[in-house]
Design a protein around this motif. Structure first.
Motif, PDB file in Angstrom:
ATOM      1  N   ILE A  50      65.474  48.030  28.631  1.00  0.00           N
ATOM      2  CA  ILE A  50      64.043  48.388  28.877  1.00  0.00           C
ATOM      3  C   ILE A  50      63.793  48.695  30.346  1.00  0.00           C
ATOM      4  N   PRO A  51      63.237  49.573  30.533  1.00  0.00           N
ATOM      5  CA  PRO A  51      63.094  50.211  31.941  1.00  0.00           C
ATOM      6  C   PRO A  51      62.503  49.081  32.909  1.00  0.00           C
ATOM      7  N   ARG A  52      62.633  49.371  34.227  1.00  0.00           N
ATOM      8  CA  ARG A  52      61.890  48.498  34.989  1.00  0.00           C
ATOM      9  C   ARG A  52      60.846  48.970  35.897  1.00  0.00           C
ATOM     10  N   ALA A  53      60.071  48.048  36.042  1.00  0.00           N
ATOM     11  CA  ALA A  53      58.625  48.511  36.735  1.00  0.00           C
ATOM     12  C   ALA A  53      58.239  47.052  37.342  1.00  0.00           C
ATOM     13  N   LEU A  54      57.248  47.328  38.489  1.00  0.00           N
ATOM     14  CA  LEU A  54      56.692  46.060  39.081  1.00  0.00           C
ATOM     15  C   LEU A  54      55.196  46.110  38.287  1.00  0.00           C
ATOM     16  N   THR A  55      54.929  44.922  37.867  1.00  0.00           N
ATOM     17  CA  THR A  55      53.699  44.667  37.074  1.00  0.00           C
ATOM     18  C   THR A  55      53.051  43.496  37.739  1.00  0.00           C
ATOM     19  N   GLY A  56      51.841  43.448  37.407  1.00  0.00           N
ATOM     20  CA  GLY A  56      51.152  42.122  37.479  1.00  0.00           C
ATOM     21  C   GLY A  56      50.107  41.820  36.420  1.00  0.00           C
ATOM     22  N   SER A  57      50.353  42.266  35.326  1.00  0.00           N
ATOM     23  CA  SER A  57      49.479  41.897  34.396  1.00  0.00           C
ATOM     24  C   SER A  57      49.919  40.303  33.796  1.00  0.00           C
ATOM     25  N   ALA A  58      48.671  39.971  33.116  1.00  0.00           N
ATOM     26  CA  ALA A  58      48.771  38.741  32.478  1.00  0.00           C
ATOM     27  C   ALA A  58      49.397  38.716  31.188  1.00  0.00           C
ATOM     28  N   PRO A  59      49.773  37.612  30.802  1.00  0.00           N
ATOM     29  CA  PRO A  59      50.603  37.336  29.361  1.00  0.00           C
ATOM     30  C   PRO A  59      49.723  37.991  28.392  1.00  0.00           C
ATOM     31  N   VAL A  60      50.229  38.660  27.340  1.00  0.00           N
ATOM     32  CA  VAL A  60      49.366  39.174  26.377  1.00  0.00           C
ATOM     33  C   VAL A  60      50.297  39.103  25.145  1.00  0.00           C
ATOM     34  N   GLU A  61      49.468  39.094  23.846  1.00  0.00           N
ATOM     35  CA  GLU A  61      50.247  39.035  22.645  1.00  0.00           C
ATOM     36  C   GLU A  61      49.819  40.204  21.838  1.00  0.00           C
ATOM     37  N   GLY A  62      50.677  40.533  21.058  1.00  0.00           N
ATOM     38  CA  GLY A  62      50.290  41.714  20.157  1.00  0.00           C
ATOM     39  C   GLY A  62      51.368  42.140  19.074  1.00  0.00           C
ATOM     40  N   LEU A  63      51.241  43.230  18.547  1.00  0.00           N
ATOM     41  CA  LEU A  63      52.102  43.880  17.845  1.00  0.00           C
ATOM     42  C   LEU A  63      53.285  44.303  18.480  1.00  0.00           C
ATOM     43  N   LYS A  64      54.634  43.985  18.331  1.00  0.00           N
ATOM     44  CA  LYS A  64      55.646  44.597  19.154  1.00  0.00           C
ATOM     45  C   LYS A  64      56.217  45.515  18.401  1.00  0.00           C
ATOM     46  N   LEU A  65      56.256  46.756  18.950  1.00  0.00           N
ATOM     47  CA  LEU A  65      56.984  47.792  18.519  1.00  0.00           C
ATOM     48  C   LEU A  65      58.082  48.328  19.409  1.00  0.00           C
ATOM     49  N   GLU A  66      59.285  47.928  18.746  1.00  0.00           N
ATOM     50  CA  GLU A  66      60.424  48.355  19.249  1.00  0.00           C
ATOM     51  C   GLU A  66      61.171  49.612  19.076  1.00  0.00           C
ATOM     52  N   ILE A  67      61.505  50.512  20.049  1.00  0.00           N
ATOM     53  CA  ILE A  67      62.087  51.854  20.084  1.00  0.00           C
ATOM     54  C   ILE A  67      63.441  51.751  20.481  1.00  0.00           C
ATOM     55  N   GLY A  68      64.405  51.734  19.422  1.00  0.00           N
ATOM     56  CA  GLY A  68      65.832  51.808  19.700  1.00  0.00           C
ATOM     57  C   GLY A  68      66.439  53.045  19.394  1.00  0.00           C
ATOM     58  N   GLU A  69      67.785  53.152  19.736  1.00  0.00           N
ATOM     59  CA  GLU A  69      68.515  54.387  19.391  1.00  0.00           C
ATOM     60  C   GLU A  69      68.325  54.949  17.877  1.00  0.00           C
ATOM     61  N   LYS A  70      68.626  53.800  17.123  1.00  0.00           N
ATOM     62  CA  LYS A  70      68.487  54.334  15.607  1.00  0.00           C
ATOM     63  C   LYS A  70      67.604  53.621  14.675  1.00  0.00           C
ATOM     64  N   THR A  71      66.723  52.725  15.363  1.00  0.00           N
ATOM     65  CA  THR A  71      65.727  52.006  14.644  1.00  0.00           C
ATOM     66  C   THR A  71      64.359  52.018  15.237  1.00  0.00           C
ATOM     67  N   VAL A  72      63.392  51.756  14.563  1.00  0.00           N
ATOM     68  CA  VAL A  72      62.473  51.458  14.978  1.00  0.00           C
ATOM     69  C   VAL A  72      61.848  50.052  14.455  1.00  0.00           C
ATOM     70  N   ARG A  73      61.541  49.012  14.983  1.00  0.00           N
ATOM     71  CA  ARG A  73      61.169  47.826  14.695  1.00  0.00           C
ATOM     72  C   ARG A  73      59.687  47.194  14.866  1.00  0.00           C
ATOM     73  N   ILE A  74      59.293  46.778  14.026  1.00  0.00           N
ATOM     74  CA  ILE A  74      58.045  46.090  14.015  1.00  0.00           C
ATOM     75  C   ILE A  74      57.991  44.503  14.045  1.00  0.00           C
ATOM     76  N   ASP A  75      57.559  44.012  15.207  1.00  0.00           N
ATOM     77  CA  ASP A  75      57.633  42.332  15.272  1.00  0.00           C
ATOM     78  C   ASP A  75      59.064  41.985  14.725  1.00  0.00           C
ATOM     79  N   GLY A  76      60.181  42.923  14.999  1.00  0.00           N
ATOM     80  CA  GLY A  76      61.618  42.366  14.905  1.00  0.00           C
ATOM     81  C   GLY A  76      62.189  42.740  13.509  1.00  0.00           C
ATOM     82  N   GLU A  77      61.416  43.394  12.684  1.00  0.00           N
ATOM     83  CA  GLU A  77      61.748  43.666  11.389  1.00  0.00           C
ATOM     84  C   GLU A  77      62.045  45.261  11.330  1.00  0.00           C
ATOM     85  N   ILE A  78      63.033  45.867  11.015  1.00  0.00           N
ATOM     86  CA  ILE A  78      63.411  47.064  11.138  1.00  0.00           C
ATOM     87  C   ILE A  78      62.292  47.949  10.198  1.00  0.00           C
TER      88      ILE A  78
END
Lengths: 161, 156
Positions: free
Chosen positions: B52-80
């Motif tokens: 995951i890239p690094r960056a300075l943030t100051g945002s409050a905690p959030v919840e939402g659908l997690k979309l993970e983009i990897g080298e070979k897969t795209v996952r939605i909330d942990g599921e491929i």
């Protein structure tokens, strides 16, 4: 060997103390063992990275779409694959300049920040910028540029769709 | 020197270790570790190999659908959701005219029926090209997820 009174003398067991004496040593060794195992497990399984959130919108179709409603001027930042950064102003002031790449193709974030500061000084009402990147630009560079832009202009919208 | 005939008492070689203080220290360390366990703004468990890239943030905690983009897969909330991508790039026949991935759109539509909301947390590898990010964002926007948050590692 632990004894009832903790003196180490086995004969103390048979001494003058009553068998119902409340004076005894708690065997803490198994508790310590449990703690050691738990601490080792937690330390191994913990990722000490703090995940944060970087706000970004989509220039078209986002929750807060940016476009002409950015005040007097519109700011667009272009990331090219060779490391150069283009800054373009339109609206009441038109113009643009290019921040050339540093040796090795690295982006010159310091100059970008300085140039954006100059723009913001002239147009304090500027609240949003559009960020466009070439298809091959790495996500790391996009995030890094968002971070730099947000120091000057609070809103960043991803564009190029 | 005069030798004493009085029998000296034997030194007691058996001792009890004072481990109460050690137990206290362990307890403090354990509480500290449990407290700092997952102290990030959001609960994200990236897949192995994902940077995951690094960056300075100051945002409050959030919840939402997690979309993970990897080298070979795209996952939605942990599921491929998509397993057929190579080098972070979607297949050209999977991309529609508006830039969205057809397979990802159908997966997101299924997810939308299970979980409402419009917030998406994009957890992408720092090496992913912008074209892939655009495709994922376009797919999410088409499905009704329009509030985007980019997950980054806070250097602090």
């Amino acid at each position: 060997m632990s004894t009832i009174d903790g003196s180490g003398d086995p004969l103390a067991r048979l001494g003058s103390r009553s068998p119902l004496s409340q004076d005894f040593d708690l065997n803490l060794a198994p508790i310590i063992d449990c703690f050691v195992v738990l601490i080792a497990f937690v330390m191994i399984s913990t990722a000490f990275a703090s995940i944060g959130i970087l706000e970004a919108t989509m220039a078209a179709g986002g929750r807060t779409p940016t476009g002409a409603a950015s005040g007097d001027v519109r700011l667009r930042v272009d990331l090219s694959a060779d490391g150069a950064i283009g800054i373009e102003l339109s609206g009441k002031e038109s113009g643009g300049f290019i921040v050339p790449a540093l040796p090795g193709g690295r982006r010159d974030d310091v100059t970008l920040s300085r140039k954006l500061g100059e723009v913001k000084k002239n147009w304090p009402g500027l609240k949003q910028a559009r960020l466009v990147a070439e298809n091959t630009v790495a996500y790391k560079d996009v995030v890094s540029s968002i971070e730099v832009i947000r120091r000057t202009v609070p809103g960043v919208a991803l564009d190029g769709f | 020197m005069r030798k004493s005939f009085v029998k000296r008492p034997l030194l007691n070689t058996q001792m009890t270790l004072q481990i109460t203080s050690m137990a206290d220290i362990f307890m403090i360390i354990l509480v500290f570790l449990l407290k700092t366990y997952g102290s990030g703004a959001i609960d994200v468990t990236p897949s192995p190999g994902l940077i995951i890239p690094r960056a300075l943030t100051g945002s409050a905690p959030v919840e939402g659908l997690k979309l993970e983009i990897g080298e070979k897969t795209v996952r939605i909330d942990g599921e491929i959701a998509i397993a057929g991508i190579r080098d972070y790039k979607f297949k050209s026949d999977d991309l529609s005219a508006n830039g969205a991935s057809k397979a990802l759109v159908s997966s997101l539509q299924r997810k939308k029926q299970e979980k409402s909301g419009s917030q998406v947390i994009v957890v992408a590898d720092q090496r992913a090209p912008y074209s892939t990010i655009k495709a994922v964002l376009a797919s999410a926007a088409v499905t009704g997820y329009t509030d985007f948050k980019l997950a980054v590692v806070n250097p602090n």
